[in-house]
Motif scaffolding. Structure first.
Motif, PDB file in Angstrom:
ATOM      1  N   ALA A  90      -7.497   3.444   9.868  1.00 41.04           N
ATOM      2  CA  ALA A  90      -6.486   2.673   9.140  1.00 41.04           C
ATOM      3  C   ALA A  90      -6.319   3.164   7.709  1.00 41.04           C
ATOM      4  CB  ALA A  90      -6.865   1.191   9.135  1.00 41.04           C
ATOM      5  N   VAL A  91      -7.231   4.030   7.267  1.00 39.87           N
ATOM      6  CA  VAL A  91      -7.189   4.526   5.889  1.00 39.87           C
ATOM      7  C   VAL A  91      -6.281   5.747   5.806  1.00 39.87           C
ATOM      8  CG1 VAL A  91      -8.540   5.439   3.981  1.00 39.87           C
ATOM      9  CG2 VAL A  91      -9.499   3.648   5.442  1.00 39.87           C
ATOM     10  N   GLY A  92      -5.083   5.578   5.274  1.00 38.54           N
ATOM     11  CA  GLY A  92      -4.165   6.685   5.034  1.00 38.54           C
ATOM     12  C   GLY A  92      -3.836   7.517   6.256  1.00 38.54           C
ATOM     13  N   GLY A  93      -3.400   8.759   5.990  1.00 33.09           N
ATOM     14  CA  GLY A  93      -3.119   9.725   7.039  1.00 33.09           C
ATOM     15  C   GLY A  93      -4.279  10.694   7.186  1.00 33.09           C
ATOM     16  N   PRO A 111      -4.100  -2.852  -2.681  1.00 30.63           N
ATOM     17  CA  PRO A 111      -4.123  -3.085  -1.235  1.00 30.63           C
ATOM     18  C   PRO A 111      -4.910  -2.050  -0.431  1.00 30.63           C
ATOM     19  CG  PRO A 111      -2.110  -1.958  -1.793  1.00 30.63           C
ATOM     20  CD  PRO A 111      -2.844  -2.145  -3.087  1.00 30.63           C
ATOM     21  N   TYR A 112      -5.810  -1.300  -1.084  1.00 30.69           N
ATOM     22  CA  TYR A 112      -6.612  -0.309  -0.371  1.00 30.69           C
ATOM     23  C   TYR A 112      -7.972  -0.915  -0.031  1.00 30.69           C
ATOM     24  CZ  TYR A 112      -2.923   2.364  -2.599  1.00 30.69           C
ATOM     25  OH  TYR A 112      -1.701   2.793  -3.037  1.00 30.69           O
ATOM     26  N   GLY A 113      -8.849  -0.113   0.568  1.00 39.34           N
ATOM     27  CA  GLY A 113     -10.180  -0.606   0.893  1.00 39.34           C
ATOM     28  C   GLY A 113     -10.310  -1.205   2.278  1.00 39.34           C
ATOM     29  N   ASP A 114      -9.542  -0.705   3.238  1.00 36.06           N
ATOM     30  CA  ASP A 114      -9.574  -1.284   4.589  1.00 36.06           C
ATOM     31  C   ASP A 114     -10.950  -1.159   5.252  1.00 36.06           C
ATOM     32  OD1 ASP A 114      -6.766  -2.045   4.752  1.00 36.06           O
ATOM     33  OD2 ASP A 114      -6.334   0.092   4.843  1.00 36.06           O
ATOM     34  N   LEU A 115     -11.632  -0.028   5.065  1.00 38.49           N
ATOM     35  CA  LEU A 115     -12.956   0.110   5.674  1.00 38.49           C
ATOM     36  C   LEU A 115     -13.940  -0.887   5.079  1.00 38.49           C
ATOM     37  CD1 LEU A 115     -14.630   1.941   7.709  1.00 38.49           C
ATOM     38  CD2 LEU A 115     -15.601   2.934   5.629  1.00 38.49           C
ATOM     39  N   THR A 116     -13.806  -1.158   3.790  1.00 39.13           N
ATOM     40  CA  THR A 116     -14.704  -2.120   3.146  1.00 39.13           C
ATOM     41  C   THR A 116     -14.543  -3.505   3.746  1.00 39.13           C
ATOM     42  OG1 THR A 116     -14.678  -0.825   1.108  1.00 39.13           O
ATOM     43  CG2 THR A 116     -15.359  -3.112   0.924  1.00 39.13           C
ATOM     44  N   LEU A 165      -7.897  -5.657  12.369  1.00 37.76           N
ATOM     45  CA  LEU A 165      -6.440  -5.598  12.397  1.00 37.76           C
ATOM     46  C   LEU A 165      -5.935  -5.241  11.009  1.00 37.76           C
ATOM     47  CD1 LEU A 165      -3.652  -6.227  13.759  1.00 37.76           C
ATOM     48  CD2 LEU A 165      -3.947  -8.580  12.941  1.00 37.76           C
ATOM     49  N   LYS A 166      -5.064  -4.244  10.944  1.00 34.02           N
ATOM     50  CA  LYS A 166      -4.371  -3.916   9.707  1.00 34.02           C
ATOM     51  C   LYS A 166      -2.882  -4.160   9.918  1.00 34.02           C
ATOM     52  CE  LYS A 166      -3.148  -0.100   6.606  1.00 34.02           C
ATOM     53  NZ  LYS A 166      -3.471   1.261   6.147  1.00 34.02           N
ATOM     54  N   VAL A 167      -2.279  -4.886   8.996  1.00 29.70           N
ATOM     55  CA  VAL A 167      -0.845  -5.167   9.043  1.00 29.70           C
ATOM     56  C   VAL A 167      -0.172  -4.333   7.960  1.00 29.70           C
ATOM     57  CG1 VAL A 167       0.933  -6.938   8.876  1.00 29.70           C
ATOM     58  CG2 VAL A 167      -1.332  -7.517   9.801  1.00 29.70           C
ATOM     59  N   SER A 168       0.790  -3.507   8.348  1.00 32.49           N
ATOM     60  CA  SER A 168       1.506  -2.674   7.377  1.00 32.49           C
ATOM     61  C   SER A 168       2.969  -2.571   7.788  1.00 32.49           C
ATOM     62  CB  SER A 168       0.882  -1.287   7.269  1.00 32.49           C
ATOM     63  OG  SER A 168       0.936  -0.619   8.518  1.00 32.49           O
ATOM     64  N   VAL A 175       0.536   1.400   3.619  1.00 30.97           N
ATOM     65  CA  VAL A 175      -0.357   0.577   2.810  1.00 30.97           C
ATOM     66  C   VAL A 175      -0.418  -0.833   3.398  1.00 30.97           C
ATOM     67  CG1 VAL A 175      -0.691  -0.396   0.502  1.00 30.97           C
ATOM     68  CG2 VAL A 175       0.143   1.944   0.769  1.00 30.97           C
ATOM     69  N   SER A 176      -1.544  -1.485   3.252  1.00 34.62           N
ATOM     70  CA  SER A 176      -1.768  -2.784   3.889  1.00 34.62           C
ATOM     71  C   SER A 176      -0.936  -3.906   3.285  1.00 34.62           C
ATOM     72  CB  SER A 176      -3.243  -3.182   3.779  1.00 34.62           C
ATOM     73  OG  SER A 176      -4.059  -2.368   4.572  1.00 34.62           O
ATOM     74  N   VAL A 177      -0.323  -4.688   4.161  1.00 31.31           N
ATOM     75  CA  VAL A 177       0.127  -6.020   3.781  1.00 31.31           C
ATOM     76  C   VAL A 177      -1.095  -6.916   3.731  1.00 31.31           C
ATOM     77  CG1 VAL A 177       1.464  -8.035   4.501  1.00 31.31           C
ATOM     78  CG2 VAL A 177       2.450  -5.736   4.721  1.00 31.31           C
ATOM     79  N   LEU A 178      -1.918  -6.806   4.750  1.00 26.79           N
ATOM     80  CA  LEU A 178      -3.242  -7.415   4.771  1.00 26.79           C
ATOM     81  C   LEU A 178      -4.059  -6.755   5.865  1.00 26.79           C
ATOM     82  CD1 LEU A 178      -3.665  -9.649   7.340  1.00 26.79           C
ATOM     83  CD2 LEU A 178      -1.922 -10.829   6.026  1.00 26.79           C
ATOM     84  N   SER A 179      -5.365  -6.906   5.783  1.00 27.87           N
ATOM     85  CA  SER A 179      -6.243  -6.444   6.854  1.00 27.87           C
ATOM     86  C   SER A 179      -7.288  -7.522   7.111  1.00 27.87           C
ATOM     87  CB  SER A 179      -6.907  -5.110   6.500  1.00 27.87           C
ATOM     88  OG  SER A 179      -7.567  -5.177   5.256  1.00 27.87           O
ATOM     89  N   ILE A 180      -7.715  -7.600   8.355  1.00 31.17           N
ATOM     90  CA  ILE A 180      -8.664  -8.635   8.774  1.00 31.17           C
ATOM     91  C   ILE A 180      -9.711  -7.994   9.664  1.00 31.17           C
ATOM     92  CG2 ILE A 180      -8.954 -10.908   9.824  1.00 31.17           C
ATOM     93  CD1 ILE A 180      -5.894 -11.220   9.718  1.00 31.17           C
ATOM     94  N   ALA A 181     -10.970  -8.315   9.427  1.00 39.40           N
ATOM     95  CA  ALA A 181     -12.052  -7.897  10.314  1.00 39.40           C
ATOM     96  C   ALA A 181     -12.881  -9.119  10.666  1.00 39.40           C
ATOM     97  CB  ALA A 181     -12.927  -6.836   9.648  1.00 39.40           C
ATOM     98  N   ALA A 182     -13.359  -9.162  11.891  1.00 35.56           N
ATOM     99  CA  ALA A 182     -14.158 -10.304  12.330  1.00 35.56           C
ATOM    100  C   ALA A 182     -15.297  -9.834  13.220  1.00 35.56           C
ATOM    101  CB  ALA A 182     -13.295 -11.313  13.083  1.00 35.56           C
TER     102      ALA A 182
END
Length: 264
Positions: A90-93, A111-116, A165-168, A175-182
């Protein structure tokens, strides 16, 4: 002005060099080099370390240690890290994933940091020369961190226990609208016995959705069962407004996408 680059064979020596004014640590360069190129005059020199442990991935049973210099691309292709692969991709290309590191992602502003976000849901610990701290503690005070991050460590979730889930607006690398991990655990009767939910873009850094976590306990993952969690999904959030989405929009769509993730 060209930036001076110093390379050290150990993290200890690199940490010592970072005490000089204007120096920044260079991992993949996707944050610090961009800042310098955009005119950040506070950056006058770059420090890096080639210590092998920084680029190593160690998996022993369910216990994982990932060096801070490991890239998103390396995580995505590692056979024992399939649960994290979706978050890494989900991080960039491809070009960004070949450069962006785990350590750098910990400092990436929304809005970065999806892996975190994924690492926060996994309850990871962050390692430096000073020891290890829970990732939630690290994120709360990351601006005050003056030691080089060396690793992240966590336990692999049970089969099917991790969701991301990453929403873009632009797929697949927007770039993320939001991301969610559970990370969810369920009792034999199907009720949720443990829940860790992390959110990206719902504050200036990844955060836990603690009210939603609590509301899920003892519930079945059905539309009715998750309704109390969705009702409090926004509790404690302070979403960002940027060119991608407004804070209002992020608040509106969070319960929708959290519901989709929980029912997946």
């Amino acid at each position: 002005m060209a930036l001076a680059l110093q390379t050290f064979s150990t993290v200890k020596d690199a940490n010592a060099a970072l005490k000089a004014a204007g120096t920044r640590y260079l991992g993949g360069g996707t944050l610090v080099v961009r800042a310098a190129n955009e005119g950040d005059v506070s950056v006058s020199g770059l420090i890096r370390s080639t210590e092998p442990a920084l680029s190593a991935i160690t998996v022993s049973g369910r216990e994982v240690r990932i060096g801070a210099s490991v890239t998103m691309a390396a995580i995505a292709r590692h056979r024992d890290l399939s649960s994290l692969a979706r978050a890494a991709r989900a991080v960039g290309g491809p070009a960004i994933r070949n450069m962006a590191t785990v350590g750098g992602n910990l400092f990436a502003p929304a809005p970065y940091g999806d892996l975190t976000v994924a690492l926060l849901a996994l309850g990871a610990t962050v390692g430096t020369d000073d020891g290890e701290v829970p990732i939630e503690t690290f994120l709360a005070k990351r601006e005050d961190n003056h030691a080089i991050v060396t690793s992240v460590s966590f336990s692999l979730p049970m089969e099917g226990g991790f969701r991301f889930l990453k929403v873009s607006r632009v797929k697949p690398k927007g770039v993320s609208v939001l991301s969610i991990a559970a990370v969810l655990e369920r009792a034999p009767d199907g009720t949720v016995s443990s829940a860790h939910i992390a959110l990206g873009c719902m504050a200036d850094r990844p955060m836990r959705a603690k009210a939603a976590e609590k509301a899920l306990l003892g519930r079945i993952l059905t539309s009715d069962g998750i309704a109390p969690a969705l009702a409090v999904a926004n509790d404690g959030t302070s979403p960002i407004t940027d060119p991608i989405a407004s804070a209002w929009y992020r608040n509106e769509v969070l319960p929708v996408h959290l519901g989709r993730l929980l029912l997946a």
